[in-house]
Design a protein around this motif. Structure first.
Motif, mmCIF file in Angstrom:
data_model
loop_
_atom_site.group_PDB
_atom_site.id
_atom_site.type_symbol
_atom_site.label_atom_id
_atom_site.label_comp_id
_atom_site.label_asym_id
_atom_site.label_seq_id
_atom_site.Cartn_x
_atom_site.Cartn_y
_atom_site.Cartn_z
ATOM 1 N N SER A 376 0.816 -1.221 0.000
ATOM 2 C CA SER A 376 0.000 0.000 0.000
ATOM 3 C C SER A 376 0.845 1.264 0.000
ATOM 4 C CB SER A 376 -0.933 0.006 1.213
ATOM 5 O OG SER A 376 -0.202 -0.070 2.427
ATOM 6 N N ASP A 377 2.143 1.157 0.316
ATOM 7 C CA ASP A 377 3.096 2.251 0.175
ATOM 8 C C ASP A 377 2.677 3.496 0.947
ATOM 9 O OD1 ASP A 377 5.493 3.268 -0.717
ATOM 10 O OD2 ASP A 377 4.633 4.139 -2.529
ATOM 11 N N GLY A 378 2.105 3.301 2.146
ATOM 12 C CA GLY A 378 1.760 4.425 2.992
ATOM 13 C C GLY A 378 0.435 5.077 2.684
ATOM 14 N N GLU A 379 -0.248 4.633 1.630
ATOM 15 C CA GLU A 379 -1.561 5.193 1.307
ATOM 16 C C GLU A 379 -2.595 4.700 2.316
ATOM 17 O OE1 GLU A 379 -2.280 7.432 -1.048
ATOM 18 O OE2 GLU A 379 -0.111 7.503 -1.433
ATOM 19 N N PRO A 380 -3.586 5.532 2.640
ATOM 20 C CA PRO A 380 -4.601 5.099 3.611
ATOM 21 C C PRO A 380 -5.422 3.928 3.081
ATOM 22 C CG PRO A 380 -5.231 7.196 2.594
ATOM 23 C CD PRO A 380 -3.818 6.913 2.168
ATOM 24 N N ILE A 381 -5.649 2.958 3.947
ATOM 25 C CA ILE A 381 -6.483 1.808 3.616
ATOM 26 C C ILE A 381 -7.431 1.563 4.779
ATOM 27 C CG2 ILE A 381 -4.726 0.702 2.154
ATOM 28 C CD1 ILE A 381 -4.123 -1.154 4.525
ATOM 29 N N SER A 382 -8.437 0.769 4.542
ATOM 30 C CA SER A 382 -9.367 0.344 5.591
ATOM 31 C C SER A 382 -9.701 -1.109 5.334
ATOM 32 C CB SER A 382 -10.634 1.202 5.579
ATOM 33 O OG SER A 382 -11.337 1.036 4.357
ATOM 34 N N PRO A 383 -10.197 -1.839 6.329
ATOM 35 C CA PRO A 383 -10.564 -3.237 6.090
ATOM 36 C C PRO A 383 -11.515 -3.411 4.920
ATOM 37 C CG PRO A 383 -10.507 -2.806 8.436
ATOM 38 C CD PRO A 383 -10.303 -1.483 7.754
ATOM 39 N N SER A 384 -12.469 -2.508 4.787
ATOM 40 C CA SER A 384 -13.457 -2.650 3.719
ATOM 41 C C SER A 384 -12.893 -2.359 2.334
ATOM 42 C CB SER A 384 -14.652 -1.721 3.981
ATOM 43 O OG SER A 384 -14.236 -0.364 3.996
ATOM 44 N N SER A 385 -11.730 -1.695 2.260
ATOM 45 C CA SER A 385 -11.160 -1.332 0.952
ATOM 46 C C SER A 385 -10.227 -2.411 0.410
ATOM 47 C CB SER A 385 -10.393 -0.014 1.067
ATOM 48 O OG SER A 385 -9.207 -0.181 1.834
ATOM 49 N N ILE A 386 -9.975 -3.460 1.171
ATOM 50 C CA ILE A 386 -9.030 -4.493 0.749
ATOM 51 C C ILE A 386 -9.705 -5.422 -0.252
ATOM 52 C CG2 ILE A 386 -7.580 -6.405 1.513
ATOM 53 C CD1 ILE A 386 -7.421 -5.074 4.235
ATOM 54 N N PRO A 387 -9.180 -5.554 -1.465
ATOM 55 C CA PRO A 387 -9.780 -6.482 -2.435
ATOM 56 C C PRO A 387 -9.440 -7.922 -2.080
ATOM 57 C CG PRO A 387 -7.798 -5.488 -3.350
ATOM 58 C CD PRO A 387 -8.018 -4.831 -2.028
ATOM 59 N N GLY A 388 -10.191 -8.842 -2.666
ATOM 60 C CA GLY A 388 -9.938 -10.256 -2.430
ATOM 61 C C GLY A 388 -11.189 -10.979 -1.965
#
Length: 411
Positions: A376-388
């Motif tokens: 993710s290289d420091g970009e903001p993520i959230s559990p709901s944004s994770i693909p898969g």
């Protein structure tokens, strides 16, 4: 010796924090790797005395000494190569320990250099710098800061270091004398021998001014003295993973599997020339066996693991993160810790994520999700944004685990 000049000055706040490119600008990292790293010195002169002020200033050094008080165990006092242990400066009488700082300044006023060791452990800008450079170089970086009074004071006589150094001049001007490299790239257990070595002929004399940089490959004989005013410079010591280490590890792995490496030389070989010849032939066979049996891929993977493990973790705000773990929800914003050194490997049934001198393992079926978070290289993520294909409870477990282990931090 190459001299590069950079007269540009960016507006305050216009540049990102220091990385290798900014450290050695205007030379680019690829040119540095190709032409200078472990090969020859590099001088970058700048007409910007505040270029490294974001990292350290003279007043910052004053503050560090003031806050250290009597706890000066990471500080050395040196003049003309003679070092005085800090604990010997003021341990006399009932208040001896509290008198050390004044005794330290007394030595400085009389011409001694004050060396602050391993400052990356106690000064956040330098901690951030070494973490970033370690990530880029795959090597361990250590910081020493040298405060030398004016008037031609000299801390060390001509010598070489057993690690590469970047010298960042922060305050004042220091005169450097370079004498060449009679023994290029020495090991750490091959220090400069003042008693036996003759100082090579002087090759270059440099006045390093504030904002300028000097890179010296290990083995470059040098000495430095102050000029009219006090001098402060940062020395970044670089400790790379050496090929000798890679080969030693590869041989050790082969030896663990092949009993021939664990046998002794022929019984009685010391006084028997025929047995010595037999031993030579056996050694040739064993060396060939190393080439046949060692896995280059495994050896380089081991080197990657070594590189990831040799820097101290940066865990600022981790206590706050730990308190927040249970409250992480589907839309909680997190990010990978900045400048984090990590390595991701997939085995037959596991995902192995290595960082902070440890490895966290996950089942193979979450490989895509772990890879996404790691990259993710420091970009903001959230559990709901994770693909898969992982369901929401599984994503929450994954994210909470990585937050608890220090790989992620709250955004």
């Amino acid at each position: 010796m190459t001299i590069l000049t950079d007269q540009g000055e960016a507006a305050p706040g216009a540049q990102p924090f220091f990385d290798l490119a900014r450290l050695i600008s205007p030379i680019n990292p690829e040119t540095f790797r190709r032409d200078y790293w472990e090969k020859q010195p590099l001088l970058v002169e700048r007409e910007d005395p505040h270029y490294y002020a974001e990292l350290l200033t003279l007043d910052d050094v004053d503050q560090l000494l003031f806050l250290a008080g009597a706890n000066l165990d990471c500080i050395r006092v040196v003049v003309d190569g003679e070092e005085t242990p800090v604990e010997d400066l003021g341990n006399h009488g009932p208040n001896g320990r509290t008198a050390i700082l004044e005794a330290l300044y007394a030595r400085y006023r009389s011409g001694s250099t004050i060396v602050l060791n391993a400052l990356e452990r106690r000064w956040d800008p330098l901690s951030r710098l070494t973490t970033q450079l370690s990530t880029e170089a795959g090597a361990r970086f250590q910081v020493n800061v040298y405060l030398t009074p004016g008037g031609g004071a000299q801390g060390f006589k001509p010598h070489y270091d057993t690690h590469d150094v970047f010298v960042l001049q922060v305050h004042g001007t220091k005169r450097w004398r370079l004498y060449g490299s009679p023994y290029p790239l020495p090991f750490q257990d091959q220090p400069y021998d003042h008693s036996a070595a003759e100082v090579p002929d002087l090759e270059r004399e440099i006045d390093l001014t504030p904002g300028s940089l000097l890179y010296l490959p290990r083995g470059t004989v040098h000495a430095a003295t102050s000029t009219d005013s006090a001098s402060v410079h940062i020395t970044l010591g670089v400790h790379p993973v050496l090929w000798s280490y890679v080969l030693q590890q590869a041989i050790s792995k082969v030896a663990a599997e092949d009993v021939r490496f664990r046998t002794g030389l022929p019984f009685g070989f010391v006084g028997d020339p025929e047995l010595q010849q037999e031993a030579e032939k056996t050694l040739v066979d064993l060396l060939r066996s190393v080439v046949d049996q060692a896995s280059p891929q495994a050896a380089i993977h081991d080197a990657v693991d070594r590189s990831v493990s040799i820097s101290a973790p940066r865990l600022r705000h981790h206590l706050t993160d730990l308190e927040a773990v249970s409250g992480v929800g589907p839309d909680t914003k997190l990010r990978r810790r900045p400048d984090l050194r990590w390595d991701l490997k997939l085995t037959e049934d596991r995902v192995r994520l290595s960082f902070h001198n440890k490895t966290v393992e996950f089942p193979l079926h979450v490989a895509d999700e772990v890879t996404y978070v790691a990259q993710s290289d420091g970009e903001p993520i959230s559990p709901s944004s994770i693909p898969g294909t992982l369901d929401q409870p599984g994503r929450l477990v994954l994210i909470r685990t990585l937050l608890r282990e220090g790989f992620l931090t709250l955004h």
